[in-house]
Scaffold this motif. Structure first.
Motif, PDB file in Angstrom:
ATOM      1  N   LYS A 128       5.725  15.449   2.268  1.00  0.00           N
ATOM      2  CA  LYS A 128       6.089  15.241   2.170  1.00  0.00           C
ATOM      3  C   LYS A 128       6.494  14.334   0.680  1.00  0.00           C
ATOM      4  CE  LYS A 128      11.014  17.695   1.074  1.00  0.00           C
ATOM      5  NZ  LYS A 128      12.057  18.224   2.067  1.00  0.00           N
ATOM      6  N   TYR A 129       6.592  13.036   1.229  1.00  0.00           N
ATOM      7  CA  TYR A 129       6.321  12.309  -0.123  1.00  0.00           C
ATOM      8  C   TYR A 129       4.734  10.983   0.203  1.00  0.00           C
ATOM      9  CZ  TYR A 129      10.875  13.101   1.727  1.00  0.00           C
ATOM     10  OH  TYR A 129      11.982  13.476   1.795  1.00  0.00           O
ATOM     11  N   ASN A 130       3.833  11.564   0.162  1.00  0.00           N
ATOM     12  CA  ASN A 130       2.710  11.371   0.541  1.00  0.00           C
ATOM     13  C   ASN A 130       3.133   9.578   1.316  1.00  0.00           C
ATOM     14  OD1 ASN A 130       0.123  11.456   0.192  1.00  0.00           O
ATOM     15  ND2 ASN A 130       0.177  10.027  -1.300  1.00  0.00           N
ATOM     16  N   PHE A 131       3.713   9.517   1.923  1.00  0.00           N
ATOM     17  CA  PHE A 131       4.067   8.615   2.838  1.00  0.00           C
ATOM     18  C   PHE A 131       2.792   7.822   3.573  1.00  0.00           C
ATOM     19  CE2 PHE A 131       7.499   4.793   3.585  1.00  0.00           C
ATOM     20  CZ  PHE A 131       6.917   3.904   4.601  1.00  0.00           C
ATOM     21  N   PRO A 132       2.132   6.498   3.995  1.00  0.00           N
ATOM     22  CA  PRO A 132       1.120   6.466   4.414  1.00  0.00           C
ATOM     23  C   PRO A 132       1.298   6.300   6.101  1.00  0.00           C
ATOM     24  CG  PRO A 132       1.179   4.963   2.850  1.00  0.00           C
ATOM     25  CD  PRO A 132       2.412   5.381   2.324  1.00  0.00           C
ATOM     26  N   GLU A 133       1.059   7.126   6.616  1.00  0.00           N
ATOM     27  CA  GLU A 133       1.230   7.460   8.365  1.00  0.00           C
ATOM     28  C   GLU A 133       1.353   5.557   8.696  1.00  0.00           C
ATOM     29  OE1 GLU A 133       1.332  10.209  11.136  1.00  0.00           O
ATOM     30  OE2 GLU A 133       0.264  11.478  10.077  1.00  0.00           O
ATOM     31  N   GLU A 190       0.862  -1.130   0.295  1.00  0.00           N
ATOM     32  CA  GLU A 190       0.319  -0.432   0.116  1.00  0.00           C
ATOM     33  C   GLU A 190       1.181   1.372  -0.005  1.00  0.00           C
ATOM     34  OE1 GLU A 190      -2.976   0.072   2.879  1.00  0.00           O
ATOM     35  OE2 GLU A 190      -3.217  -2.626   2.605  1.00  0.00           O
ATOM     36  N   ILE A 191       2.337   0.712   0.513  1.00  0.00           N
ATOM     37  CA  ILE A 191       3.200   2.277   0.458  1.00  0.00           C
ATOM     38  C   ILE A 191       3.111   3.279  -0.816  1.00  0.00           C
ATOM     39  CG2 ILE A 191       5.161   3.486   1.236  1.00  0.00           C
ATOM     40  CD1 ILE A 191       5.153   1.104   3.351  1.00  0.00           C
ATOM     41  N   TYR A 192       3.241   2.022  -1.893  1.00  0.00           N
ATOM     42  CA  TYR A 192       3.804   2.304  -3.441  1.00  0.00           C
ATOM     43  C   TYR A 192       2.057   2.775  -3.334  1.00  0.00           C
ATOM     44  CZ  TYR A 192       4.722   1.351  -8.386  1.00  0.00           C
ATOM     45  OH  TYR A 192       4.904   2.671  -9.314  1.00  0.00           O
ATOM     46  N   ALA A 193       1.350   1.923  -3.823  1.00  0.00           N
ATOM     47  CA  ALA A 193       0.224   2.781  -3.465  1.00  0.00           C
ATOM     48  C   ALA A 193      -0.355   3.763  -4.423  1.00  0.00           C
ATOM     49  CB  ALA A 193      -0.902   1.526  -3.893  1.00  0.00           C
ATOM     50  N   THR A 194       0.067   4.321  -2.870  1.00  0.00           N
ATOM     51  CA  THR A 194      -0.372   5.493  -2.228  1.00  0.00           C
ATOM     52  C   THR A 194       1.097   6.506  -2.223  1.00  0.00           C
ATOM     53  OG1 THR A 194      -1.127   4.733  -0.156  1.00  0.00           O
ATOM     54  CG2 THR A 194      -0.163   7.274  -0.257  1.00  0.00           C
ATOM     55  N   MET A 195       2.148   6.340  -2.181  1.00  0.00           N
ATOM     56  CA  MET A 195       2.924   7.398  -2.872  1.00  0.00           C
ATOM     57  C   MET A 195       3.651   7.131  -4.028  1.00  0.00           C
ATOM     58  SD  MET A 195       5.930   6.467  -0.182  1.00  0.00           S
ATOM     59  CE  MET A 195       7.220   8.504  -0.653  1.00  0.00           C
ATOM     60  N   GLY A 196       3.775   6.434  -5.214  1.00  0.00           N
ATOM     61  CA  GLY A 196       4.133   6.296  -5.981  1.00  0.00           C
ATOM     62  C   GLY A 196       5.493   6.361  -6.593  1.00  0.00           C
ATOM     63  N   GLU A 197       6.045   5.677  -7.830  1.00  0.00           N
ATOM     64  CA  GLU A 197       7.344   5.907  -7.927  1.00  0.00           C
ATOM     65  C   GLU A 197       8.119   6.839  -7.918  1.00  0.00           C
ATOM     66  OE1 GLU A 197       9.587   5.151 -11.756  1.00  0.00           O
ATOM     67  OE2 GLU A 197       8.545   3.930 -11.584  1.00  0.00           O
ATOM     68  N   GLU A 198       7.211   8.084  -8.281  1.00  0.00           N
ATOM     69  CA  GLU A 198       8.457   9.939  -8.124  1.00  0.00           C
ATOM     70  C   GLU A 198       7.873  10.179  -6.706  1.00  0.00           C
ATOM     71  OE1 GLU A 198       6.901  14.060  -9.356  1.00  0.00           O
ATOM     72  OE2 GLU A 198       6.615  12.963 -10.578  1.00  0.00           O
ATOM     73  N   ASN A 199       7.771   9.632  -6.400  1.00  0.00           N
ATOM     74  CA  ASN A 199       7.340  10.396  -4.605  1.00  0.00           C
ATOM     75  C   ASN A 199       8.638   9.737  -3.830  1.00  0.00           C
ATOM     76  OD1 ASN A 199       6.141  12.794  -3.717  1.00  0.00           O
ATOM     77  ND2 ASN A 199       4.021  11.704  -4.316  1.00  0.00           N
ATOM     78  N   ILE A 200       8.771   7.935  -4.097  1.00  0.00           N
ATOM     79  CA  ILE A 200       9.874   7.625  -3.613  1.00  0.00           C
ATOM     80  C   ILE A 200      11.265   7.697  -4.309  1.00  0.00           C
ATOM     81  CG2 ILE A 200      10.841   4.646  -3.579  1.00  0.00           C
ATOM     82  CD1 ILE A 200       8.334   4.146  -4.169  1.00  0.00           C
ATOM     83  N   PHE A 201      11.100   7.896  -5.574  1.00  0.00           N
ATOM     84  CA  PHE A 201      12.864   8.775  -5.698  1.00  0.00           C
ATOM     85  C   PHE A 201      12.937  10.269  -5.162  1.00  0.00           C
ATOM     86  CE2 PHE A 201      12.462   5.649  -8.764  1.00  0.00           C
ATOM     87  CZ  PHE A 201      13.983   5.061  -9.606  1.00  0.00           C
ATOM     88  N   LEU A 202      11.889  10.538  -4.674  1.00  0.00           N
ATOM     89  CA  LEU A 202      11.918  12.133  -4.099  1.00  0.00           C
ATOM     90  C   LEU A 202      12.424  11.973  -2.290  1.00  0.00           C
ATOM     91  CD1 LEU A 202       9.068  14.025  -5.838  1.00  0.00           C
ATOM     92  CD2 LEU A 202      11.510  14.955  -5.766  1.00  0.00           C
ATOM     93  N   MET A 203      12.197  10.964  -2.318  1.00  0.00           N
ATOM     94  CA  MET A 203      12.121  10.174  -0.544  1.00  0.00           C
ATOM     95  C   MET A 203      13.497  10.098  -0.502  1.00  0.00           C
ATOM     96  SD  MET A 203      10.430   7.951   1.786  1.00  0.00           S
ATOM     97  CE  MET A 203      10.850   6.555   1.360  1.00  0.00           C
TER      98      MET A 203
END
Length: 143
Positions: free
Chosen positions: A116-121, A21-34
């Protein structure tokens, strides 16, 4: 004197992988930013010497691993082959102090991760536990 390789007791961790669900919420771009922000933290850290001169490229390689780990496509495997993380880290002297510094850098990034990255709390705790347990397997030097 030849380097003595330390093997953490218990072998590879039997740790719960982070929720997809982390990827589903964040997406690739936010993971790369993080991961780019994480590598900026590493750049200022006492373990900077373990990383290549081009931290941007290193962060992208690491982000490819985390995309797959967090439920996305297996980018790391597609681009670089089998992650084999302990083997890939073996050339570097990694002790418990270095591991703690690595975790501290990640913690600074995770403080703002939901905003900042839409990481699911609701998945932060599980991700932190994964990082702590899995990073223990990267330790290859006693002391």
């Amino acid at each position: 004197m030849e380097r003595q390789i330390y093997i953490p007791p218990g072998g590879p961790p039997r740790v719960q992988t982070p929720s997809p669900e982390i990827y589903a919420t964040m997406g690739e771009e936010n993971i790369f930013l993080m991961l780019a922000d994480f590598y900026r933290e590493l750049e200022k850290s006492s373990i900077r010497g373990m990383f290549p001169p081009n931290m941007q490229k290193a962060s992208e390689k690491s982000a490819a691993f985390f995309v797959g780990l967090l439920g996305g496509p297996p980018l790391y495997h597609q681009r670089y082959g089998n992650p084999a993380m302990r083997a890939r880290h073996m050339p570097f002297v990694i002790d418990e102090a270095g591991r703690r510094e690595w975790i501290a850098c990640f913690e600074r990034v995770l403080e703002d991760a939901p905003a900042k990255y839409n990481f699911p709390e609701e998945h932060l705790l599980g991700f932190r536990i994964f990082l702590i347990e899995f990073s223990g397997w990267m330790v290859n030097t006693a002391g």
